[in-house]
Design a protein around this motif. Structure first.
Motif, mmCIF file in Angstrom:
data_model
loop_
_atom_site.group_PDB
_atom_site.id
_atom_site.type_symbol
_atom_site.label_atom_id
_atom_site.label_comp_id
_atom_site.label_asym_id
_atom_site.label_seq_id
_atom_site.Cartn_x
_atom_site.Cartn_y
_atom_site.Cartn_z
ATOM 1 N N UNK A 185 44.147 44.469 -10.632
ATOM 2 C CA UNK A 185 45.237 43.832 -9.584
ATOM 3 C C UNK A 185 44.986 42.159 -9.686
ATOM 4 N N UNK A 186 43.818 41.734 -9.928
ATOM 5 C CA UNK A 186 43.685 40.280 -9.872
ATOM 6 C C UNK A 186 44.345 39.636 -11.303
ATOM 7 N N UNK A 187 44.332 40.667 -12.287
ATOM 8 C CA UNK A 187 44.894 40.103 -13.495
ATOM 9 C C UNK A 187 46.422 40.171 -13.198
ATOM 10 N N UNK A 188 46.990 41.213 -12.677
ATOM 11 C CA UNK A 188 48.348 41.421 -12.253
ATOM 12 C C UNK A 188 48.722 40.094 -11.613
ATOM 13 N N UNK A 189 47.919 39.703 -10.536
ATOM 14 C CA UNK A 189 48.217 38.631 -9.971
ATOM 15 C C UNK A 189 48.610 37.353 -10.605
#
Length: 217
Positions: A185-189
């Motif tokens: 999720x952080x990577x997608x952000x």
């Protein structure tokens, strides 16, 4: 890969359309949810069908593939767009990638490549074959050839550069997260922030920016 990938196909040639569908039937992970004869037909039914991927022809009556791609992105419909066409002109490749397509195949592609393109586009956000890679590289090397437009004064953090490099290596959000100890999720952000900062619409734009600015070779 998710359990099922829902796909749609828009092509005015029924024989070709049915041929692609038949070629994909031996892969249970792929589920056909919509057939359309043109872009207008696709747009009228896409909200109901909710495909993850659209296989989109370029030359179609009423609404062609370029117009359809523009409209899909204008409506912010969350779908991967893979162009599949007879048009082998590199100018189309560049234009469609900048417009928001996630992949570009020629109609003489083997069924296995179509399957790979669908799965890769879903997992990585894009699919580049040799034809697309060469077109993008030539664009970067020849600055006067459809010069890319990026936001000015882009200041990327070291973490954003790290993620951008891994995106260019065709790694998924899960793979990037595992490598640099972040959640998917952080990577997608971070990927979303990169899109906003650089001013591009998809992963293809990120890769073009990274190559042009020598972040990757």
């Amino acid at each position: 890969m998710q359990k099922h990938i829902r796909y749609a196909i828009a092509d005015d040639h029924k024989i070709f359309r049915r041929g692609v569908i038949s070629a994909l039937e031996d892969m249970p992970a792929l589920k056909l949810v919509l057939e359309a004869e043109n872009g207008k037909d696709l747009l009228a039914n896409i909200a109901r069908a909710k495909p993850d991927v659209v296989l989109l022809d370029l030359k179609m009556p009423e609404m062609d593939g370029i117009e359809t791609t523009i409209e899909l992105r204008k409506r912010n419909i969350d779908v991967r767009i893979i162009i599949i066409t007879m048009m082998d002109d590199e100018k189309y490749v560049i234009h469609l990638m900048e417009t928001g397509a996630n992949g570009y195949l020629l109609k003489n592609a083997e069924p296995e490549e179509i399957k790979t393109a669908i799965i890769t586009a879903c997992e990585n956000g894009y699919y580049f074959n040799d034809f697309v890679n060469k077109a993008l590289l030539r664009k970067v090397l020849h600055k006067n050839f459809l010069k890319p437009v990026f936001n000015k004064d882009i200041d990327l953090t070291s973490r954003e550069i790290e993620v951008l490099k891994l995106i260019c290596e065709e790694k998924t959000a899960n793979e990037i997260g595992a490598q640099i100890f972040l959640s998917p999720r952080t990577v997608e952000g971070i990927r979303t922030k990169l899109l906003e900062k650089i001013g591009v619409k998809n992963t293809a734009g990120l890769v073009m920016y990274a190559v042009k600015n020598r972040i990757v070779k």
